[in-house]
Design a protein around this motif. Structure first.
Motif, short mmCIF file in Angstrom:
data_model
loop_
_atom_site.label_atom_id
_atom_site.label_comp_id
_atom_site.label_asym_id
_atom_site.label_seq_id
_atom_site.Cartn_x
_atom_site.Cartn_y
_atom_site.Cartn_z
N ARG A 17 -31.67 -13.78 -3.07
CA ARG A 17 -31.12 -14.25 -4.34
C ARG A 17 -32.21 -14.91 -5.17
O ARG A 17 -32.95 -15.75 -4.68
CB ARG A 17 -30.00 -15.26 -4.10
CG ARG A 17 -28.75 -14.61 -3.59
CD ARG A 17 -27.56 -15.51 -3.83
NE ARG A 17 -26.37 -14.79 -3.47
CZ ARG A 17 -25.55 -15.13 -2.50
NH1 ARG A 17 -25.78 -16.21 -1.80
NH2 ARG A 17 -24.50 -14.40 -2.23
N ARG A 67 -33.69 -17.38 -7.99
CA ARG A 67 -33.37 -18.77 -8.34
C ARG A 67 -33.91 -19.06 -9.73
O ARG A 67 -34.88 -18.47 -10.17
CB ARG A 67 -33.99 -19.73 -7.34
CG ARG A 67 -33.45 -19.46 -5.95
CD ARG A 67 -33.28 -20.61 -5.10
NE ARG A 67 -33.05 -21.86 -5.75
CZ ARG A 67 -32.62 -22.92 -5.14
NH1 ARG A 67 -32.38 -22.86 -3.86
NH2 ARG A 67 -32.46 -24.05 -5.76
N SER A 92 -26.74 -17.12 -8.79
CA SER A 92 -27.59 -15.94 -8.67
C SER A 92 -27.50 -15.08 -9.93
O SER A 92 -28.53 -14.62 -10.45
CB SER A 92 -27.18 -15.12 -7.44
OG SER A 92 -27.96 -13.96 -7.34
N GLU A 112 -28.99 -8.82 -3.89
CA GLU A 112 -28.35 -10.13 -3.65
C GLU A 112 -27.93 -10.40 -2.21
O GLU A 112 -28.12 -11.52 -1.74
CB GLU A 112 -27.13 -10.30 -4.56
CG GLU A 112 -27.45 -11.00 -5.83
CD GLU A 112 -26.22 -11.24 -6.69
OE1 GLU A 112 -26.29 -12.14 -7.52
OE2 GLU A 112 -25.20 -10.54 -6.52
#
Length: 150
Positions: free
Chosen positions: A29, A31, A91, A25
């Motif tokens: 990240r 999606r 996230s 992260e």
């Protein structure tokens, strides 16, 4: 040895994927697919989620050690900004979504092979570790979106 078509490999992959995605992260990240990014009005109204007891699941998470599994999606005493929290929730939501997608073929495979107990166990894991966290995070993100200044 776990073979490629083993439903247990799906469980192992789901857990490994989730852990690696969380570790990544700070650099990358995940999606959600475009069609799932927007929170719909019926989700904000909460009727369906209330019937599914998503709020009860959220209370369980907040009031138990399970909270420690992803403490980055909670406000803390340091007064973290809502934008940063929103990105963390988005996230985490995407990680649960993609982990859910990863496990689906293994659930289908177990059921197609007549491995009913295995299939039911994988569905239970899917619900507890991906579906309910995903739905709960959508409600959290919806509330954060409503609180954000326009």
């Amino acid at each position: 040895m776990i073979e490629i078509d083993s439903p247990w490999l799906g469980l192992l992959l789901m857990g490994t994927f989730s852990g690696l995605a969380k570790l990544a992260e700070p650099l990358f990240r995940l999606r959600l697919p475009r069609g799932l990014r927007r929170i719909r009005p019926w989700e904000l109204a909460g009727t369906a989620y209330r019937r599914l007891r998503v709020q009860t699941f959220g209370k369980l998470l907040r009031s138990s050690p399970l909270r420690l599994l992803n403490s980055s999606v909670y406000l803390n005493r340091r007064g973290r900004d809502l934008g940063s929290l929103y990105r963390q929730v988005e996230s985490a939501e995407a990680i649960h979504f993609w982990a859910m997608v990863l496990l689906l073929p293994y659930i289908a495979g177990a059921l197609a092979e007549g491995q009913w107990l295995t299939g039911v166990l994988l569905v239970a894991v899917q619900l507890l570790f991906n579906v309910y966290p995903f739905l709960h995070l959508r409600t959290v993100r919806g509330r954060l979106h409503q609180r954000a200044p326009s």
